[in-house]
Write a protein that holds these residues in place. Structure first.
Motif, mmCIF file in Angstrom:
data_model
loop_
_atom_site.group_PDB
_atom_site.id
_atom_site.type_symbol
_atom_site.label_atom_id
_atom_site.label_comp_id
_atom_site.label_asym_id
_atom_site.label_seq_id
_atom_site.Cartn_x
_atom_site.Cartn_y
_atom_site.Cartn_z
ATOM 1 N N UNK A 241 0.845 -1.325 -0.123
ATOM 2 C CA UNK A 241 -0.131 0.023 -0.014
ATOM 3 C C UNK A 241 0.978 1.110 0.131
ATOM 4 N N UNK A 242 2.317 1.095 0.596
ATOM 5 C CA UNK A 242 2.961 2.215 0.433
ATOM 6 C C UNK A 242 4.069 2.043 -0.604
ATOM 7 N N UNK A 243 4.499 0.970 -0.991
ATOM 8 C CA UNK A 243 5.296 0.645 -1.929
ATOM 9 C C UNK A 243 4.887 1.324 -3.319
ATOM 10 N N UNK A 244 3.506 0.948 -3.485
ATOM 11 C CA UNK A 244 3.131 1.789 -4.660
ATOM 12 C C UNK A 244 3.143 3.201 -4.858
ATOM 13 N N UNK A 245 3.170 3.822 -3.677
ATOM 14 C CA UNK A 245 3.620 5.229 -3.815
ATOM 15 C C UNK A 245 4.944 5.703 -3.998
ATOM 16 N N UNK A 246 5.766 4.696 -3.940
ATOM 17 C CA UNK A 246 7.271 4.976 -4.381
ATOM 18 C C UNK A 246 7.260 5.028 -5.947
ATOM 19 N N UNK A 247 6.330 4.242 -6.463
ATOM 20 C CA UNK A 247 6.551 3.719 -7.749
ATOM 21 C C UNK A 247 5.882 4.912 -8.815
ATOM 22 N N UNK A 248 6.725 5.882 -9.039
ATOM 23 C CA UNK A 248 6.447 6.856 -9.952
ATOM 24 C C UNK A 248 6.277 6.465 -11.400
ATOM 25 N N UNK B 195 7.088 4.878 6.227
ATOM 26 C CA UNK B 195 7.385 4.909 4.804
ATOM 27 C C UNK B 195 7.198 6.581 4.553
ATOM 28 N N UNK B 196 6.531 7.268 5.407
ATOM 29 C CA UNK B 196 6.406 8.905 5.609
ATOM 30 C C UNK B 196 7.873 9.280 5.696
ATOM 31 N N UNK B 197 8.735 8.596 6.826
ATOM 32 C CA UNK B 197 9.890 9.090 7.206
ATOM 33 C C UNK B 197 10.745 8.804 6.216
ATOM 34 N N UNK B 198 10.676 7.885 5.633
ATOM 35 C CA UNK B 198 11.906 7.392 4.240
ATOM 36 C C UNK B 198 11.502 8.097 3.303
ATOM 37 N N UNK B 199 10.246 8.694 3.092
ATOM 38 C CA UNK B 199 10.082 9.418 1.733
ATOM 39 C C UNK B 199 10.647 10.862 2.207
ATOM 40 N N UNK B 200 10.266 11.274 3.371
ATOM 41 C CA UNK B 200 10.544 12.552 3.793
ATOM 42 C C UNK B 200 12.339 13.010 3.872
ATOM 43 N N UNK C 146 -3.901 5.813 -2.783
ATOM 44 C CA UNK C 146 -3.905 5.644 -4.152
ATOM 45 C C UNK C 146 -5.173 6.598 -4.533
ATOM 46 N N UNK C 147 -6.061 6.579 -3.833
ATOM 47 C CA UNK C 147 -7.426 7.575 -4.006
ATOM 48 C C UNK C 147 -7.284 9.040 -3.894
ATOM 49 N N UNK C 148 -6.233 9.259 -2.817
ATOM 50 C CA UNK C 148 -5.919 10.686 -2.694
ATOM 51 C C UNK C 148 -4.916 11.137 -3.979
ATOM 52 N N UNK C 149 -4.219 10.170 -4.283
ATOM 53 C CA UNK C 149 -2.924 10.573 -5.498
ATOM 54 C C UNK C 149 -3.768 10.666 -6.888
ATOM 55 N N UNK C 150 -4.668 9.772 -6.959
ATOM 56 C CA UNK C 150 -5.488 9.535 -8.467
ATOM 57 C C UNK C 150 -6.428 10.728 -8.385
ATOM 58 N N UNK D 204 -7.488 13.119 -6.156
ATOM 59 C CA UNK D 204 -7.162 14.642 -5.631
ATOM 60 C C UNK D 204 -5.789 15.426 -6.057
ATOM 61 N N UNK D 205 -5.111 14.535 -6.555
ATOM 62 C CA UNK D 205 -3.796 14.830 -7.202
ATOM 63 C C UNK D 205 -2.821 15.071 -6.172
ATOM 64 N N UNK D 206 -2.733 14.459 -4.903
ATOM 65 C CA UNK D 206 -1.749 14.411 -4.011
ATOM 66 C C UNK D 206 -0.561 13.935 -4.552
ATOM 67 N N UNK D 207 0.721 14.427 -3.980
ATOM 68 C CA UNK D 207 1.873 13.542 -4.441
ATOM 69 C C UNK D 207 1.922 12.724 -3.107
ATOM 70 N N UNK D 208 3.051 11.532 -3.519
ATOM 71 C CA UNK D 208 3.093 10.567 -2.451
ATOM 72 C C UNK D 208 3.340 11.167 -1.095
ATOM 73 N N UNK D 209 4.164 11.904 -1.061
ATOM 74 C CA UNK D 209 4.754 12.765 0.014
ATOM 75 C C UNK D 209 3.317 13.320 0.932
ATOM 76 N N UNK D 210 2.474 14.071 0.312
ATOM 77 C CA UNK D 210 1.291 14.522 0.762
ATOM 78 C C UNK D 210 0.081 13.406 1.314
#
Length: 460
Positions: free
Chosen positions: A59-66, A186-191, A263-267, A269-275
């Protein structure tokens, strides 16, 4: 009453085996049982917690996958759906494993097995890897979902009926917290501008520690190991499948939304993975923390009543989500989603409390008393929990597939939320019809005759 031994039998056959266990006997419980049960609960929670983290890591790895990974939103929803599916299916054999190998022994094995999907993901996580490879490695992560079933079956045997709602809620809630914990990690790692391999590398030593601690401090219960036919009997009982349906609505929602929220937030509402990562952990965290409270409320007021009212709340929160999705209101959408997460956690606790209560009620209706009735209830409730947990987790598959289809058809999650609202209405109807409805005519008939009354599950 003949007092049982006030201490567990010494280990035998090279393992930590308790040959006599009667938590319903207050003398035994106060002198020995509670201490042993709590110790097993602590280390069961640890193993299950890490299992949930590994299960939901995609659920978080897919946020890394740009864009460099070449995956579409539909690909990502399909990936998380399949991970959820495997996690649901393996819960069935994991439930049997407790009776075959012993709770402690299987906790050691199941914790160690978490190294397989973690190391595999660490190896392939880079741009250029094919979608099929990601899918195969994602399927391996599904084994983390099985830890819940074996853990709940094992802990159910350790606690008396009057403590089960709290104990099972705490066990499951501590495990569920694995979802927001890996999201926070994941938030800490992305940050910190780290990659997905950093996140995976963090978990490998924790998996080893969980397996070692289970070996050092947990116990097996002999009479649970000997009862390998209980699952078959539980599968024949209609209440196993009714509760499975209700658990789809609570836990299926929790795990499905845990995978899909980011994924709903990114797809949509256009949020970035970090947001997205800044808010996705809040719902699963609160839903996990409130699960023991849901069990406590069910202990106090009855699981069926709490579950019924909880579905009303889930329906209301989902209706708000439909409105927020249509109006494209990110603030309202996020708040309503977090509220829905909280209600899924509350319902998780209340539905699981219902299970031992239902089978204990059936035992008393059969004329069983004392330890005989308690043993019957423990036997079937423990076995049914794995099946209910497996079917309930399939709800997470349905949620991710519904979101996938909704985004393909409408470009948003609105259509999916409408279908979820209809399902919660059905869950409300089933809860009321099966566990709370008591027709007046039937009640008057029972009062006017000496016939045996119908089973009443309102207090379970």
């Amino acid at each position: 009453m003949t007092a049982p031994s006030t201490a567990p039998a010494p280990p035998s056959r090279g393992g930590r085996w308790i040959q006599q266990w009667d938590p319903e006997d207050e003398t035994f419980w106060n002198e020995t049982g509670e201490k042993v049960a709590r110790r097993n609960l602590i280390f069961s929670v640890l193993s299950e917690h890490i299992g949930f983290s590994i299960w939901t890591m995609w659920s978080v790895l897919v946020l890394f996958m740009g864009p460099e990974y070449g995956l579409t939103p539909a690909d990502k929803f399909l990936l998380t759906s399949m991970v959820t599916l495997v996690g649901a299916v393996v819960r069935v054999p994991y439930t049997f494993a407790v009776a075959i190998f012993g709770g402690r022994n299987w906790t050691i094995v199941s914790a160690g097995l978490l190294l397989v999907p973690t190391v595999a993901a660490f190896t392939v996580m880079e741009p250029g890897t094919s979608f099929n490879t990601f899918l195969l490695v994602g399927l391996l992560a599904g084994i983390g979902g099985g830890n819940f079933a074996s853990s709940m079956t094992n802990i159910n045997a350790f606690f008396p009926l009057r403590k089960k709602g709290w104990a099972l809620g705490l066990n499951a809630g501590g495990g569920n917290i694995g979802v927001p914990v890996i999201q926070l990690a994941a938030l800490a790692v992305i940050g910190a501008s780290g990659g997905p391999r950093v996140l995976l590398g963090i978990y490998i030593p924790f998996i080893v520690v969980a397996a070692v601690l289970a070996a050092l401090f947990m116990d097996n219960i002999e009479n649970v190991k000997n009862d390998t036919g209980a699952a078959k009997d539980a599968a024949k009982d209609a209440h196993t499948w009714i509760m499975s349906f209700l658990y789809i609505g609570t836990f299926g929602s929790f795990i499905g939304y845990s995978f899909a929220f980011g994924q709903v937030l990114t797809n949509q509402f256009g949020r970035t993975p970090l947001e997205a990562a800044y808010v996705t952990f809040i719902g699963p965290l609160l839903g996990s923390l409130i699960r023991p409270f849901g069990g406590w409320l069910a202990d106090k007021y009855g699981g069926a009543k709490i579950t019924l009212y909880n579905y009303v709340g889930m329906g209301a929160a989902t209706a708000v989500l439909v409105f927020a999705s249509m109006e494209k209101s990110l603030a309202l959408f996020t708040c309503a989603f977090v509220v829905l997460f909280v209600l899924t956690g509350l319902g998780n606790g209340s539905t699981y409390k219902m299970i031992p209560g239902i089978f204990q009620t059936k035992a008393l209706a059969k004329g069983l008393e004392g330890e005989e009735a308690a043993a019957y209830g423990r036997r079937l409730s423990g076995a049914s929990m794995g099946l209910i947990g497996a079917v309930g987790a399939l709800g997470g598959v349905g949620i991710n597939l519904a979101f996938r289809q909704s985004f393909l058809s409408y470009g948003s999650g609105t259509g999916a939320f409408v279908s979820f609202l209809a399902f919660y209405a059905a869950c409300f109807g089933v809860t009321w019809a099966v566990y709370l409805r008591r027709p007046a005519a039937k009640a008057q008939s029972e009062a006017a005759t000496d016939t045996k009354p119908q089973l009443n599950y309102a207090e379970v």
